[in-house]
Design a protein around this motif. Structure first.
Motif, PDB file in Angstrom:
ATOM      1  N   ASP A  54      20.745  34.588 -23.497  1.00 38.81           N
ATOM      2  CA  ASP A  54      20.585  33.204 -23.049  1.00 38.81           C
ATOM      3  C   ASP A  54      21.136  33.013 -21.641  1.00 38.81           C
ATOM      4  O   ASP A  54      21.738  33.925 -21.052  1.00 38.81           O
ATOM      5  CB  ASP A  54      21.228  32.232 -24.042  1.00 38.81           C
ATOM      6  N   ASP A  55      20.930  31.804 -21.094  1.00 41.16           N
ATOM      7  CA  ASP A  55      21.300  31.537 -19.703  1.00 41.16           C
ATOM      8  C   ASP A  55      22.794  31.703 -19.466  1.00 41.16           C
ATOM      9  O   ASP A  55      23.218  32.232 -18.423  1.00 41.16           O
ATOM     10  CB  ASP A  55      20.875  30.118 -19.301  1.00 41.16           C
ATOM     11  N   ALA A  56      23.604  31.252 -20.406  1.00 39.47           N
ATOM     12  CA  ALA A  56      25.057  31.360 -20.228  1.00 39.47           C
ATOM     13  C   ALA A  56      25.491  32.816 -20.197  1.00 39.47           C
ATOM     14  O   ALA A  56      26.369  33.201 -19.408  1.00 39.47           O
ATOM     15  CB  ALA A  56      25.775  30.617 -21.351  1.00 39.47           C
ATOM     16  N   THR A  57      24.877  33.641 -21.019  1.00 42.80           N
ATOM     17  CA  THR A  57      25.225  35.057 -21.030  1.00 42.80           C
ATOM     18  C   THR A  57      24.770  35.730 -19.748  1.00 42.80           C
ATOM     19  O   THR A  57      25.484  36.572 -19.193  1.00 42.80           O
ATOM     20  CB  THR A  57      24.603  35.747 -22.252  1.00 42.80           C
ATOM     21  N   VAL A  58      23.581  35.379 -19.274  1.00 41.54           N
ATOM     22  CA  VAL A  58      23.108  35.912 -17.988  1.00 41.54           C
ATOM     23  C   VAL A  58      24.105  35.571 -16.886  1.00 41.54           C
ATOM     24  O   VAL A  58      24.491  36.431 -16.077  1.00 41.54           O
ATOM     25  CB  VAL A  58      21.710  35.366 -17.642  1.00 41.54           C
ATOM     26  N   ALA A  59      24.550  34.327 -16.838  1.00 40.92           N
ATOM     27  CA  ALA A  59      25.493  33.912 -15.799  1.00 40.92           C
ATOM     28  C   ALA A  59      26.794  34.699 -15.875  1.00 40.92           C
ATOM     29  O   ALA A  59      27.359  35.104 -14.850  1.00 40.92           O
ATOM     30  CB  ALA A  59      25.769  32.412 -15.915  1.00 40.92           C
ATOM     31  N   GLN A  60      27.286  34.930 -17.077  1.00 43.65           N
ATOM     32  CA  GLN A  60      28.523  35.685 -17.248  1.00 43.65           C
ATOM     33  C   GLN A  60      28.324  37.151 -16.871  1.00 43.65           C
ATOM     34  O   GLN A  60      29.137  37.743 -16.149  1.00 43.65           O
ATOM     35  CB  GLN A  60      28.993  35.585 -18.697  1.00 43.65           C
ATOM     36  N   ALA A  61      27.253  37.747 -17.344  1.00 46.11           N
ATOM     37  CA  ALA A  61      27.037  39.187 -17.174  1.00 46.11           C
ATOM     38  C   ALA A  61      26.705  39.582 -15.750  1.00 46.11           C
ATOM     39  O   ALA A  61      26.838  40.752 -15.380  1.00 46.11           O
ATOM     40  CB  ALA A  61      25.926  39.653 -18.106  1.00 46.11           C
ATOM     41  N   PHE A  99      24.818  45.437 -14.747  1.00 45.03           N
ATOM     42  CA  PHE A  99      23.591  45.068 -14.054  1.00 45.03           C
ATOM     43  C   PHE A  99      23.732  45.293 -12.550  1.00 45.03           C
ATOM     44  O   PHE A  99      24.773  44.985 -11.955  1.00 45.03           O
ATOM     45  CB  PHE A  99      23.251  43.598 -14.312  1.00 45.03           C
ATOM     46  N   GLN A 100      22.690  45.823 -11.948  1.00 46.35           N
ATOM     47  CA  GLN A 100      22.629  45.947 -10.497  1.00 46.35           C
ATOM     48  C   GLN A 100      22.126  44.613  -9.948  1.00 46.35           C
ATOM     49  O   GLN A 100      21.083  44.111 -10.373  1.00 46.35           O
ATOM     50  CB  GLN A 100      21.678  47.080 -10.120  1.00 46.35           C
ATOM     51  N   LEU A 101      22.873  44.055  -9.019  1.00 44.31           N
ATOM     52  CA  LEU A 101      22.553  42.748  -8.468  1.00 44.31           C
ATOM     53  C   LEU A 101      21.854  42.887  -7.117  1.00 44.31           C
ATOM     54  O   LEU A 101      21.918  43.931  -6.476  1.00 44.31           O
ATOM     55  CB  LEU A 101      23.838  41.919  -8.327  1.00 44.31           C
ATOM     56  N   ASP A 102      21.200  41.825  -6.708  1.00 50.98           N
ATOM     57  CA  ASP A 102      20.536  41.823  -5.406  1.00 50.98           C
ATOM     58  C   ASP A 102      21.553  42.114  -4.302  1.00 50.98           C
ATOM     59  O   ASP A 102      22.632  41.518  -4.257  1.00 50.98           O
ATOM     60  CB  ASP A 102      19.898  40.450  -5.166  1.00 50.98           C
ATOM     61  N   VAL A 134      20.515  49.215 -21.224  1.00 53.87           N
ATOM     62  CA  VAL A 134      21.718  49.312 -22.052  1.00 53.87           C
ATOM     63  C   VAL A 134      22.642  48.128 -21.787  1.00 53.87           C
ATOM     64  O   VAL A 134      23.301  47.614 -22.710  1.00 53.87           O
ATOM     65  CB  VAL A 134      22.427  50.655 -21.795  1.00 53.87           C
ATOM     66  N   SER A 135      22.671  47.647 -20.558  1.00 53.51           N
ATOM     67  CA  SER A 135      23.506  46.489 -20.233  1.00 53.51           C
ATOM     68  C   SER A 135      22.986  45.228 -20.904  1.00 53.51           C
ATOM     69  O   SER A 135      23.775  44.318 -21.212  1.00 53.51           O
ATOM     70  CB  SER A 135      23.576  46.303 -18.716  1.00 53.51           C
ATOM     71  N   ILE A 136      21.674  45.148 -21.141  1.00 50.95           N
ATOM     72  CA  ILE A 136      21.131  44.041 -21.921  1.00 50.95           C
ATOM     73  C   ILE A 136      21.675  44.103 -23.346  1.00 50.95           C
ATOM     74  O   ILE A 136      22.066  43.079 -23.923  1.00 50.95           O
ATOM     75  CB  ILE A 136      19.595  44.075 -21.938  1.00 50.95           C
ATOM     76  N   LEU A 137      21.719  45.300 -23.915  1.00 51.98           N
ATOM     77  CA  LEU A 137      22.254  45.458 -25.269  1.00 51.98           C
ATOM     78  C   LEU A 137      23.709  44.988 -25.336  1.00 51.98           C
ATOM     79  O   LEU A 137      24.097  44.277 -26.271  1.00 51.98           O
ATOM     80  CB  LEU A 137      22.159  46.914 -25.704  1.00 51.98           C
ATOM     81  N   ALA A 138      24.504  45.406 -24.359  1.00 57.27           N
ATOM     82  CA  ALA A 138      25.915  44.999 -24.344  1.00 57.27           C
ATOM     83  C   ALA A 138      26.037  43.489 -24.190  1.00 57.27           C
ATOM     84  O   ALA A 138      26.859  42.842 -24.868  1.00 57.27           O
ATOM     85  CB  ALA A 138      26.645  45.718 -23.214  1.00 57.27           C
ATOM     86  N   ALA A 139      25.226  42.911 -23.312  1.00 49.08           N
ATOM     87  CA  ALA A 139      25.283  41.464 -23.102  1.00 49.08           C
ATOM     88  C   ALA A 139      24.911  40.709 -24.373  1.00 49.08           C
ATOM     89  O   ALA A 139      25.495  39.659 -24.682  1.00 49.08           O
ATOM     90  CB  ALA A 139      24.355  41.069 -21.955  1.00 49.08           C
ATOM     91  N   ARG A 140      23.957  41.229 -25.110  1.00 45.54           N
ATOM     92  CA  ARG A 140      23.578  40.566 -26.363  1.00 45.54           C
ATOM     93  C   ARG A 140      24.743  40.573 -27.348  1.00 45.54           C
ATOM     94  O   ARG A 140      24.996  39.579 -28.045  1.00 45.54           O
ATOM     95  CB  ARG A 140      22.360  41.270 -26.956  1.00 45.54           C
ATOM     96  N   LEU A 141      25.487  41.680 -27.403  1.00 48.50           N
ATOM     97  CA  LEU A 141      26.647  41.738 -28.290  1.00 48.50           C
ATOM     98  C   LEU A 141      27.732  40.772 -27.832  1.00 48.50           C
ATOM     99  O   LEU A 141      28.431  40.172 -28.672  1.00 48.50           O
ATOM    100  CB  LEU A 141      27.185  43.168 -28.343  1.00 48.50           C
ATOM    101  N   VAL A 142      27.897  40.606 -26.520  1.00 52.51           N
ATOM    102  CA  VAL A 142      28.841  39.606 -26.010  1.00 52.51           C
ATOM    103  C   VAL A 142      28.389  38.213 -26.425  1.00 52.51           C
ATOM    104  O   VAL A 142      29.190  37.385 -26.875  1.00 52.51           O
ATOM    105  CB  VAL A 142      28.962  39.722 -24.477  1.00 52.51           C
ATOM    106  N   GLN A 143      27.112  37.937 -26.277  1.00 52.24           N
ATOM    107  CA  GLN A 143      26.566  36.630 -26.660  1.00 52.24           C
ATOM    108  C   GLN A 143      26.830  36.325 -28.132  1.00 52.24           C
ATOM    109  O   GLN A 143      27.139  35.180 -28.495  1.00 52.24           O
ATOM    110  CB  GLN A 143      25.066  36.617 -26.388  1.00 52.24           C
ATOM    111  N   GLU A 144      26.736  37.351 -28.967  1.00 54.00           N
ATOM    112  CA  GLU A 144      26.940  37.167 -30.401  1.00 54.00           C
ATOM    113  C   GLU A 144      28.416  37.169 -30.800  1.00 54.00           C
ATOM    114  O   GLU A 144      28.742  37.013 -31.988  1.00 54.00           O
ATOM    115  CB  GLU A 144      26.208  38.273 -31.164  1.00 54.00           C
TER     116      GLU A 144
END
Length: 385
Positions: free
Chosen positions: A293-300, A324-327, A75-85
Motif C-alpha cells: 500500500d501507499d504507506a508502505t511504499v513511502a516507508q520502504a 529498493f533502488q531509488l531515482d 525480493v524487497s517487495i516481499l520484505a515490504a509486504r511482510l512489514v506491511q503485515e
C-alpha cells in the motif's frame, strides 16, 4: 538495418517504440523486450531480436530472461509486504528472526541496514564454489558466521549477490517458505506472470541465452587484475563460484543448475511483461492485485544509503531505500519518488507512484557502464506520460 519490432504501442507513445528500436542498432545478436503498464493497463508491449544467437531462435512475447539485480527489487517487495503485515520490522535486529546471524559482532545489524547494503557482508571472506551457491543452507550459514568487512554504521557497499541470501533467509525465517516459493505464492501466481526465483527445469529451453559485450568483458578483466582483496570483484564472483561477467557460453547464469537454484540477489527470471506488471502492482491495483500500500511504499523508499561506498568507486552513485533502488544520477527513472531496481547488463524494472506506471526492459545482450539503452527509452517516455 532497422530492427523489426513485434507487439503493440498505444497512440502517442510511438517515440518510445523508436527508442526501443534504436537500442538494437549495431547489435545484430541482441534480443530484448519492453513493457509499460499505466493505471494497471498495458500501453506498450514490444519485443524484437534474437533469443539465442547459437540457434537463431527469435525473441517472442513469452521469452523470459535473467534479470540479475532486478531480482533484489522483487525480493524487497516481499520484505515490504511482510512489514506491511506487521510480521517484519525494518528497525529490528536481523537476529530477532535469524538468531545465528548475531555471530561475529552482527547482533545489532537491523533488517533495514541489511536491506540497504550496510551489513558488511557484500562479499564472502571465504571462497565459495558453484556447489556452495546452489546449496541455500550452506551459503546462509557462511554469511551468518562471517565477521563484517567494515564496522557497522561506517558506510555501505553494494551486496551484489549476498543481498539476496540475507534478505531471503530473513523472509524464510518469517514465513517458513523459501524466497522462491513465497515469491510465487504472493506475486507470480496471483498476477499470472512468467517470473521465477528458481527456474523450473521444464522452462529451461525457453530462457534467452545471455551474451557479453566486449567492453563489459574488458571492464571485468581490469578488475580481476587488481590486487587482492578486491571486495567489489569478489562480490560478483563469490570467489570461485561465478565468472566475473556472471555468465560464460554455457556457465554462470547461462547454466540451468544456476538458474534452478534460488539465488535472489541476481537469479530472477522474468519476461518484460512480468517485470512491468509486478512493479505496476506496487503502486496501483493490477489484475486485481495490489502488492503493497501507499504507506508502505513511502516507508520502504526513504533514503538509507547514498554517496560513495566504503570501497570507493567512480560516481555517479546509486541511492537506496530498504532494498529498493531509488531515482538518482546513477539510475534515472521518470522522476522523484520512483523506485525499482536495475540489473547487470541493462535490465531495468521500476514503478512510478505519481504516474501510476510499471516499467520493464530486459535484454540478453549485456553491456557495461557505456549502456544507454534503457535510459534513452525512459527519456523518451518521460514527456509523454
Amino acid at each position: 538495418m532497422t530492427i523489426a519490432l513485434s507487439g503493440t504501442v498505444a497512440a502517442g507513445l510511438e517515440p518510445v517504440a523508436d527508442a526501443f528500436a534504436a537500442a538494437f542498432e549495431g547489435r545484430p545478436a541482441m534480443g530484448g523486450a519492453l513493457h509499460v503498464v499505466v493505471d494497471g493497463e498495458s500501453v506498450i508491449n514490444l519485443w524484437a531480436g534474437t533469443a539465442d544467437a547459437r540457434t537463431g531462435r527469435a525473441w517472442t512475447e513469452r521469452t523470459p530472461s535473467v534479470v540479475f539485480s532486478c531480482t533484489k527489487g522483487l525480493v524487497s517487495i516481499l520484505a515490504a509486504r511482510l512489514v506491511q503485515e506487521g510480521r517484519l520490522d525494518y528497525q529490528a535486529p536481523v537476529a530477532r528472526y535469524w538468531p545465528e546471524f548475531a555471530a561475529a559482532g552482527k547482533d545489532k545489524v537491523t533488517v533495514g541496514q541489511a536491506l540497504a547494503h550496510q551489513a558488511g557482508l557484500s562479499a564472502p571472506r571465504i571462497d565459495l564454489t558453484e556447489d556452495d551457491i546452489v546449496d541455500w543452507h550452506r551459503v546462509v550459514a557462511a554469511l551468518a558466521a562471517q565477521e563484517p568487512l567494515w564496522p557497522l554504521g561506517s558506510g555501505y557497499a553494494y551486496h551484489a549477490l549476498t543481498h539476496g541470501w540475507v534478505a531471503g533467509e530473513i523472509i524464510r525465517r518469517v514465513t517458513g517458505q523459501s524466497v522462491g516459493r513465497y515469491f510465487r505464492d504472493l506475486i507470480a501466481s496471483p498476477l499470472g506472470v512468467d517470473a521465477w526465483i528458481g527456474l523450473p527445469d521444464d522452462k529451461a529451453d525457453e530462457v534467452a541465452h545471455l551474451q557479453i559485450s566486449p567492453p563489459l568483458s574488458a571492464l571485468w578483466a581490469e578488475e580481476a587484475a587488481k590486487s587482492a582483496p578486491n571486495w567489489p570483484y569478489k562480490a560478483m564472483t563469490l570467489g570461485k563460484a561465478l565468472p566475473a561477467d556472471l555468465v560464460s557460453e554455457d556457465g554462470g547464469f547461462n547454466k540451468q543448475r544456476i538458474r534452478a537454484a534460488e539465488i535472489p540477489g541476481a537469479g530472477g527470471i522474468t519476461t518484460a511483461e512480468a517485470l512491468a506488471t509486478i512493479w505496476s502492482a506496487t503502486v496501483v491495483p493490477t489484475r486485481g492485485v495490489r502488492l503493497i500500500d501507499d504507506a508502505t511504499v513511502a516507508q520502504a523508499t526513504q533514503t538509507q544509503s547514498e554517496g560513495a561506498p566504503v570501497f570507493g568507486g567512480e560516481p555517479p552513485y546509486s541511492r537506496w531505500g530498504y532494498g529498493f533502488q531509488l531515482d538518482s544520477a546513477a539510475r534515472r527513472y521518470l522522476g522523484d519518488g520512483n523506485f525499482g531496481h536495475d540489473g547487470a547488463g541493462g535490465q531495468v524494472g521500476f514503478a512510478d507512484p505519481v504516474r501510476r506506471i510499471g516499467f520493464g526492459f530486459v535484454t540478453n545482450w549485456m553491456m557495461g557502464p557505456e549502456d544507454q539503452r534503457a535510459t534513452q527509452i525512459i527519456d523518451a517516455l518521460r514527456p509523454l506520460v
